[in-house]
Design a protein around this motif. Structure first.
Motif, short mmCIF file in Angstrom:
data_model
loop_
_atom_site.label_atom_id
_atom_site.label_comp_id
_atom_site.label_asym_id
_atom_site.label_seq_id
_atom_site.Cartn_x
_atom_site.Cartn_y
_atom_site.Cartn_z
N VAL A 27 45.40 30.02 36.13
CA VAL A 27 44.42 29.50 35.02
C VAL A 27 43.16 29.11 35.49
CG1 VAL A 27 43.86 27.85 33.30
CG2 VAL A 27 46.05 29.13 33.32
N GLY A 28 43.40 28.25 36.65
CA GLY A 28 42.09 27.87 37.40
C GLY A 28 41.27 28.90 37.94
N LEU A 29 42.02 29.94 38.35
CA LEU A 29 41.51 31.10 38.81
C LEU A 29 40.41 31.53 37.68
CD1 LEU A 29 40.62 32.92 41.71
CD2 LEU A 29 42.73 34.19 40.95
N VAL A 30 40.89 31.85 36.46
CA VAL A 30 40.01 32.58 35.58
C VAL A 30 39.20 31.64 35.09
CG1 VAL A 30 40.49 33.41 33.23
CG2 VAL A 30 42.36 33.97 34.87
N VAL A 31 39.28 30.29 34.91
CA VAL A 31 38.57 29.53 34.64
C VAL A 31 37.35 29.27 35.39
CG1 VAL A 31 38.03 27.11 34.52
CG2 VAL A 31 39.96 28.06 33.36
N GLY A 32 37.46 29.29 36.67
CA GLY A 32 36.51 29.37 37.69
C GLY A 32 35.52 30.47 37.63
N ARG A 33 36.23 31.90 37.33
CA ARG A 33 35.35 32.97 37.21
C ARG A 33 34.95 33.31 36.05
NH1 ARG A 33 36.50 37.35 40.65
NH2 ARG A 33 36.80 38.84 39.13
N GLY A 34 35.56 33.03 34.79
CA GLY A 34 35.14 33.53 33.44
C GLY A 34 34.34 32.35 32.76
N VAL A 35 34.91 31.38 32.79
CA VAL A 35 34.50 30.11 32.03
C VAL A 35 33.50 29.13 32.82
CG1 VAL A 35 34.85 27.94 30.65
CG2 VAL A 35 36.55 29.94 30.88
N VAL A 36 33.44 28.75 33.80
CA VAL A 36 32.57 27.77 34.49
C VAL A 36 31.62 28.81 35.28
CG1 VAL A 36 32.51 26.18 36.40
CG2 VAL A 36 34.46 26.02 34.97
N GLY A 37 32.14 29.95 35.89
CA GLY A 37 31.29 31.03 36.49
C GLY A 37 30.89 30.50 37.86
N VAL A 38 31.84 30.04 38.61
CA VAL A 38 31.54 29.74 39.91
C VAL A 38 31.12 30.76 40.74
CG1 VAL A 38 32.40 28.78 41.94
CG2 VAL A 38 33.08 27.81 39.99
N PRO A 39 29.88 31.05 41.24
CA PRO A 39 29.31 32.22 41.78
C PRO A 39 30.15 32.82 42.79
CG PRO A 39 27.41 30.51 41.75
CD PRO A 39 28.80 29.74 41.51
N THR A 40 30.59 32.08 43.76
CA THR A 40 31.47 32.77 44.75
C THR A 40 32.69 33.52 44.11
OG1 THR A 40 32.32 30.72 45.35
CG2 THR A 40 30.70 31.50 46.66
N LEU A 41 33.35 32.77 43.03
CA LEU A 41 34.40 33.28 42.39
C LEU A 41 34.19 34.42 41.62
CD1 LEU A 41 36.74 30.02 41.44
CD2 LEU A 41 37.20 31.98 43.22
N ALA A 42 33.03 34.25 40.87
CA ALA A 42 32.53 35.11 39.62
C ALA A 42 32.30 36.64 40.17
CB ALA A 42 31.65 34.76 38.87
N GLY A 43 31.68 36.45 41.68
CA GLY A 43 30.98 37.59 42.52
C GLY A 43 32.23 38.27 43.20
N ALA A 44 33.39 37.67 43.48
CA ALA A 44 34.30 38.14 44.16
C ALA A 44 34.91 39.50 43.75
CB ALA A 44 35.28 37.09 44.62
N ASP A 45 35.19 40.22 44.69
CA ASP A 45 36.06 41.48 44.07
C ASP A 45 37.65 41.06 43.80
OD1 ASP A 45 38.31 43.64 45.69
OD2 ASP A 45 36.44 44.62 44.33
N ARG A 46 38.18 41.58 42.96
CA ARG A 46 39.37 41.42 42.60
C ARG A 46 40.52 41.44 43.52
NH1 ARG A 46 40.91 43.74 36.89
NH2 ARG A 46 38.91 42.88 36.25
N GLU A 47 40.32 42.42 44.41
CA GLU A 47 41.49 42.69 45.26
C GLU A 47 41.47 41.58 46.59
OE1 GLU A 47 44.02 44.71 45.73
OE2 GLU A 47 43.64 45.05 43.53
N THR A 48 40.06 41.13 46.73
CA THR A 48 40.02 40.24 47.72
C THR A 48 40.66 38.83 47.23
OG1 THR A 48 37.69 41.10 48.44
CG2 THR A 48 38.14 38.70 48.77
N LEU A 49 40.69 38.56 45.84
CA LEU A 49 41.29 37.40 45.41
C LEU A 49 42.64 37.66 45.67
CD1 LEU A 49 39.08 36.49 42.18
CD2 LEU A 49 39.04 35.44 44.55
#
Length: 219
Positions: A166-188
């Motif tokens: 959930v923290g991963l999704v919140v960082g990408r889709g809710v908070v929009g942390v740039p490094t997380l939002a811009g990361a390739d899914r396979e990298t994550l």
């Protein structure tokens, strides 16, 4: 003799949309609005405008925003099936499978991602959403992932993995942390997968080899 011009109706009389069609249009509009704006910012008036219907019609189907939100949070069976399938097979690559499937569900096709994002955004301020989210995550993890594996503290492990995902999704889709939002899914998947693997299917260290007793030493 004056020709008579046939009169035409003012507008085309087509079949009026049925109640089921209208209700579905309201649900679709509400699902998108809750997923984008969250529970607090979403209003019945906005949902009605998005669906192209009157506010009173929305209230006929759903007596309150809470009731509308409850209907929106219905998770498609296909999403549940995909999440369960991630835990099938051997433990090899389990963490990567779980992270990849989780991200696909929350960021992929709209029928799955919108109810989940609506639930996630609503969980911050709505206990019904929070309870539903906990049930979905922890029970799925306990039933599909941990119950079938001989691990200590299964409930705690389910909670830890839930928080990580959930923290991963919140960082990408809710908070929009740039490094997380811009990361390739396979990298994550490559980075987070091993951590999830370690919690769900820990490797028991092999017992240290003991030195043989030298009973005949000194002869």
């Amino acid at each position: 003799m004056t020709a008579t011009t046939p009169t035409s109706p003012a507008g085309r009389r087509g079949r009026r949309p049925g109640a089921n069609t209208t209700r579905q249009a309201v649900l679709d509009a509400a699902r998108a609005r809750f997923a984008t704006d969250g529970f607090t910012a979403t209003t019945i008036r906005r949902v009605a405008a998005d669906a192209g219907v009157d506010v009173s019609l929305v209230m006929q189907f759903f007596r309150s925003k809470d009731e509308l939100f409850a209907a929106v949070m219905s998770i498609p069976a296909d999403a549940l099936t995909r999440f369960s399938a991630a835990f099938e097979g051997t433990d090899d690559g389990l963490g990567a499978r779980v992270v990849r499937t989780f991200l696909d569900m929350w960021e992929g096709d709209i029928p799955s991602s919108e109810p989940l994002m609506a639930m996630l955004r609503g969980a911050i301020v709505n206990e019904q959403a929070a309870s539903r989210l906990r049930e979905f995550l922890e029970e799925r993890l306990l039933v599909d992932a941990i119950a079938s594996r001989a691990v200590d503290d299964p409930t705690l492990r389910a909670g830890i993995v839930s928080s990580m995902l959930v923290g991963l999704v919140v960082g990408r889709g809710v908070v929009g942390v740039p490094t997380l939002a811009g990361a390739d899914r396979e990298t994550l998947v490559e980075l987070v997968g091993p951590a999830v693997q370690a919690v769900l299917a820990p490797v028991t260290p092999a017992p240290a080899a003991t030195a043989p007793e030298d009973g005949g030493r000194g002869r």
